[in-house]
Design an enzyme around this catalytic site. Structure first.
Site, PDB file in Angstrom:
ATOM      1  N   LYS A  12      52.131 -38.624  61.500  1.00 15.06           N
ATOM      2  CA  LYS A  12      52.157 -38.915  62.951  1.00 15.06           C
ATOM      3  C   LYS A  12      53.584 -38.811  63.483  1.00 15.06           C
ATOM      4  O   LYS A  12      54.569 -38.922  62.741  1.00 15.06           O
ATOM      5  CB  LYS A  12      51.611 -40.312  63.253  1.00 15.06           C
ATOM      6  CG  LYS A  12      52.364 -41.501  62.609  1.00 15.06           C
ATOM      7  CD  LYS A  12      53.576 -42.006  63.374  1.00 15.06           C
ATOM      8  CE  LYS A  12      54.273 -43.165  62.670  1.00 15.06           C
ATOM      9  NZ  LYS A  12      55.628 -43.434  63.160  1.00 15.06           N
ATOM     10  N   ASP A 138      50.947 -49.219  60.576  1.00 15.46           N
ATOM     11  CA  ASP A 138      50.701 -47.833  60.966  1.00 15.46           C
ATOM     12  C   ASP A 138      49.411 -47.244  60.399  1.00 15.46           C
ATOM     13  O   ASP A 138      49.105 -46.088  60.633  1.00 15.46           O
ATOM     14  CB  ASP A 138      51.869 -46.948  60.490  1.00 15.46           C
ATOM     15  CG  ASP A 138      53.018 -46.923  61.476  1.00 15.46           C
ATOM     16  OD1 ASP A 138      52.808 -47.317  62.644  1.00 15.46           O
ATOM     17  OD2 ASP A 138      54.123 -46.529  61.072  1.00 15.46           O
TER      18      ASP A 138
END
Ligand code: C5P
Length: 287
Positions: A12, A138
């Site tokens: 990401k 995350d």
């Protein structure tokens, strides 16, 4: 039982990372826009020859024991559901390690999704969430399998965004890793109320206005990243000079990424950029 199961594990970027406040529990309240990119590891699940978790990975910096989040996820699930058999996890690593790209978190989320199938647990997305949140901030984003999402809380509260825009990037990761904990420790929060980066950027992202997105990237961790690693300022400037539309750190760094107009522009930036001390990739939104 199938002989093996291959699970993709993408990285990401953070287009916006606003730090709202420091919490009582030591974590920081965030507001961030995650973008899933097509820089991917691959995890192969297969039966273990022992009744243990066996983890292999070709990358020297990836721990193969319970310091590895993917290993810890398998252990957590196995213990929670009282599963006796082991599993073999083979990580084919392409995502730079400790880089602000959430490679380790993504691996753990991929193992969670994979084991849900492998051990036929039948857990819903909602039921998977607490396992992900337990191992880090995350992981949850990767459970949604969405190109873009808003992240709140310590980053684990996810709202997928129905956005079709595809962004092209050059990502630059210096060889020396950076620990998230060290960056948050160096962070000095300002008392003045700042602008809401998410609300400013989102309309540009929704409209596919790449220049608008590029002009409004921001990461509140940048001063802390530069406090720990001052030399990264030069890296950011070099990427800017190579012709990027916008440049920003991802997460707690040290990865710096550029936004380009399209693939060929990304290739031009990469060619102009001095690659001596970095791992450089051309990537795009993983739609
Ligand atoms: O959640 P994760 O394990 O990735 O966090 C690593 C460290 O980064 C935490 O121990 C904490 O020091 C810091 N952190 C934080 N606020 C967040 C996320 C991480 O202070 N929202």
């Amino acid at each position: 039982m199938p002989r093996s199961l291959v699970v993709p594990s993408p990285a990401k970027l953070n287009l916006i990372l606003d730090v709202i406040r420091r919490r009582e529990d030591g974590f920081h309240e965030l507001k961030t826009i995650f973008e899933r990119i097509n820089l991917e590891d691959e995890i192969t699940l297969s039966p273990s020859t022992s009744n243990r978790i066996e983890l292999t990975c070709q990358h020297p910096l990836v721990p193969k024991d319970d310091r590895n989040l993917a290993y810890r996820m398998a252990d957590l699930i196995r213990q929670h559901f009282g599963i006796k058999e082991g599993v073999r996890l083979q990580i084919n690593k392409r995502i730079p390690v400790a880089a602000g790209l959430a490679g380790g978190s993504s691996n753990a989320a991929a193992v969670l999704l994979g084991l849900n199938q492998w051990w036929k647990l039948g857990l819903s997305l909602k039921e998977l969430q607490p396992f992900a949140a337990k191992l880090g901030s995350d992981l949850n984003f990767f459970l949604y399998q969405t190109p873009f999402a808003l992240g709140e809380g310590r980053g684990e509260k996810i709202e997928p965004l129905a956005i079709k825009t595809c962004l092209w990037h050059v990502t630059v990761t210096p060889k020396q890793p950076l620990l998230t904990k060290d960056v948050f420790m160096a962070l000095k929060l300002k008392l003045t109320k700042k602008v809401d980066g998410v609300n400013i950027l989102l309309p540009f992202l929704r409209q596919g206005d790449i220049r608008g997105v590029s002009g409004h990237l921001s990461n509140d961790l940048e001063p802390a990243i530069l406090m720990v690693r001052p030399e990264l300022k030069v890296l950011k400037e070099k990427l800017q000079r190579a012709g990027a539309l916008g440049v920003c750190f991802s997460g707690s760094g040290p990865t710096v990424y550029a936004i380009a107009d399209n693939k060929s522009h990304a290739q031009e930036i990469k060619a102009r950029f001095d690659q001596r001390y970095a791992q450089v990739f051309i990537v795009s939104t993983h739609g």
